[in-house]
Structure formats: structure tokens, C-alpha cells
Scaffold this active site. Structure first.
Site, PDB file in Angstrom:
ATOM      1  N   LYS A  80      15.276  38.080 -91.757  1.00 31.90           N
ATOM      2  CA  LYS A  80      16.287  38.471 -90.775  1.00 31.90           C
ATOM      3  C   LYS A  80      16.622  37.308 -89.850  1.00 31.90           C
ATOM      4  CE  LYS A  80      15.552  43.423 -90.300  1.00 31.90           C
ATOM      5  NZ  LYS A  80      15.205  44.478 -89.362  1.00 31.90           N
TER       6      LYS A  80
ATOM      7  N   HIS B 128       7.717  38.418 -87.870  1.00 32.48           N
ATOM      8  CA  HIS B 128       8.186  38.926 -86.583  1.00 32.48           C
ATOM      9  C   HIS B 128       8.090  37.842 -85.517  1.00 32.48           C
ATOM     10  CE1 HIS B 128       6.952  43.211 -87.965  1.00 32.48           C
ATOM     11  NE2 HIS B 128       8.184  42.928 -88.334  1.00 32.48           N
TER      12      HIS B 128
ATOM     13  N   ARG C 216      10.035  42.301 -96.882  1.00 34.02           N
ATOM     14  CA  ARG C 216      11.049  43.355 -96.893  1.00 34.02           C
ATOM     15  C   ARG C 216      11.654  43.464 -98.293  1.00 34.02           C
ATOM     16  NH1 ARG C 216      11.783  40.190 -92.353  1.00 34.02           N
ATOM     17  NH2 ARG C 216      11.611  41.302 -90.371  1.00 34.02           N
TER      18      ARG C 216
ATOM     19  N   HIS D  42       9.949  50.262 -98.061  1.00 33.51           N
ATOM     20  CA  HIS D  42       9.543  49.830 -96.721  1.00 33.51           C
ATOM     21  C   HIS D  42       8.150  50.357 -96.350  1.00 33.51           C
ATOM     22  CE1 HIS D  42      10.573  47.759 -93.068  1.00 33.51           C
ATOM     23  NE2 HIS D  42      10.173  48.792 -92.355  1.00 33.51           N
TER      24      HIS D  42
ATOM     25  N   ARG E 231       5.487  47.829 -96.666  1.00 29.40           N
ATOM     26  CA  ARG E 231       5.393  46.874 -95.543  1.00 29.40           C
ATOM     27  C   ARG E 231       4.523  47.463 -94.432  1.00 29.40           C
ATOM     28  NH1 ARG E 231       8.042  42.303 -93.575  1.00 29.40           N
ATOM     29  NH2 ARG E 231       8.793  42.410 -91.438  1.00 29.40           N
TER      30      ARG E 231
ATOM     31  N   TYR F   4       4.217  48.683 -86.386  1.00 25.06           N
ATOM     32  CA  TYR F   4       3.697  48.942 -87.720  1.00 25.06           C
ATOM     33  C   TYR F   4       2.238  49.381 -87.692  1.00 25.06           C
ATOM     34  CZ  TYR F   4       7.757  46.660 -89.774  1.00 25.06           C
ATOM     35  OH  TYR F   4       9.015  46.335 -90.162  1.00 25.06           O
TER      36      TYR F   4
END
Length: 184
Positions: free
Chosen positions: A62, A154, A35, A128, A131, A163
């Protein structure tokens, strides 16, 4: 509008970027799938040499989760050349004042590269998109979905599947049929 670049779009953006640091920013976003906030937070102490000639970076993502992302050898060599005499705690991608670049700065680098490459939707392209492109291109090349999931950081495969983009001119049968030298 899909937020994905074609492989030739990525190549064109990198080729159209003349500033060495900015080229390396684009390559790092694409080849690692991290990210933009993770890129801005990278410090030299997060870079670890591996035995395969490439390297790894500790990425702080995250939810306070940390993961290691493999860095291909060609990118690793370029990163180490950028490092020169930087202190271990220094940001990998720093401003002229030595502070970490802000996500808004990275987005400007990306938009300038898209404009220089004369992409049709240059003003909509963001960091982004690299990604999304990383995930889609990796899967198109046969990288297992669980490896893409781990690289992107993830916890859920459902998140990774957002994605993924289906190519209308491809099917999984094309890959399976390659096992036989002659058709049935």
C-alpha cells in the site's frame, strides 16, 4: 466474528487442498503474511535467494511502499520448484493463460480449501484471514511485535495492533515465569 483461523484450521485447509499451486498459495499467504493483492502482484524477479537457505521477496504494498519479506527455507524450496522455466517477469502465481491471478480467484481458492477442510464458517473465510492468523500466531509464539509490524508492512504499530487477538487463557506473566526453574 473474529477473522482469524486457528493453527489447526490453517493446517487442515492446506492438507485438504490437493492442487499443488493452490496449496502453495495458502502456504505463502500464511507464512509471509502478505496481502492478497501483494500475492497477485508477485513476479519471479521479486524473488531473491538469501544466504540462510531461504529467500526473500520484494513486496509492493500500500502507498507505493516496498518491503522485503523473508521466506522460510521450506516454502522457498517449494516456490523454486514451481518456478521451473518461468521468465523473470512472469507472475509467481499465474492463470492458465500466464496472467497474474486476480484477488477474486485467490479468495475462491481459500473458500474451497475452507470447505474441503469442513471449517464451520467456511463461506466467510477469506484470504485476508491468513494475514490476521499470521500476525496472531507469530505473536503467540513470541515473535516481537516490531518484527510482525515490519513483516506486514505497517508504518504504525497501532495498525499492527488491530491484528492482535488476546487469548483469555494466557498472560505475559506465563512467559516471564519460565525464566526460573523453580517458583519463588
Amino acid at each position: 466474528m473474529e477473522r482469524i483461523l486457528t493453527p489447526s484450521d490453517v493446517d487442515a485447509m492446506i492438507a485438504a487442498t490437493t492442487d499443488k499451486r493452490n496449496r502453495l498459495i495458502l502456504k505463502t499467504l500464511y507464512l509471509t503474511g502478505i496481502r492478497v493483492s501483494e500475492l497477485c502482484g508477485l513476479r519471479w524477479k521479486d524473488a531473491i535467494a538469501s544466504r540462510s537457505g531461504g529467500g526473500q521477496i520484494n513486496v509492493y504494498g500500500k502507498g507505493g511502499r516496498t518491503r522485503r519479506v523473508h521466506v522460510p527455507q521450506s516454502l522457498w524450496v517449494e516456490l523454486m520448484l514451481l518456478r521451473s522455466e518461468a521468465l523473470k517477469d512472469a507472475p509467481v502465481f499465474a492463470s492458465a493463460t500466464g496472467r497474474p491471478l486476480a484477488p477474486s480467484h485467490i479468495d475462491r481458492v481459500v473458500k474451497r480449501a475452507a470447505a474441503a477442510a469442513e471449517l464451520e464458517n467456511a463461506m466467510n473465510v477469506s484470504a485476508h484471514w491468513f494475514r490476521h492468523s499470521h500476525a496472531t500466531h507469530a505473536l503467540d509464539e513470541g515473535v516481537p511485535v516490531h518484527l510482525v509490524q515490519a513483516t506486514l508492512g505497517h508504518t504504525s504499530l497501532d495498525t499492527t495492533s488491530k491484528y492482535l487477538h488476546v487469548s483469555p487463557d494466557r498472560s505475559s506473566g506465563e512467559v516471564l515465569v519460565k525464566r526460573w526453574s523453580e517458583p519463588f
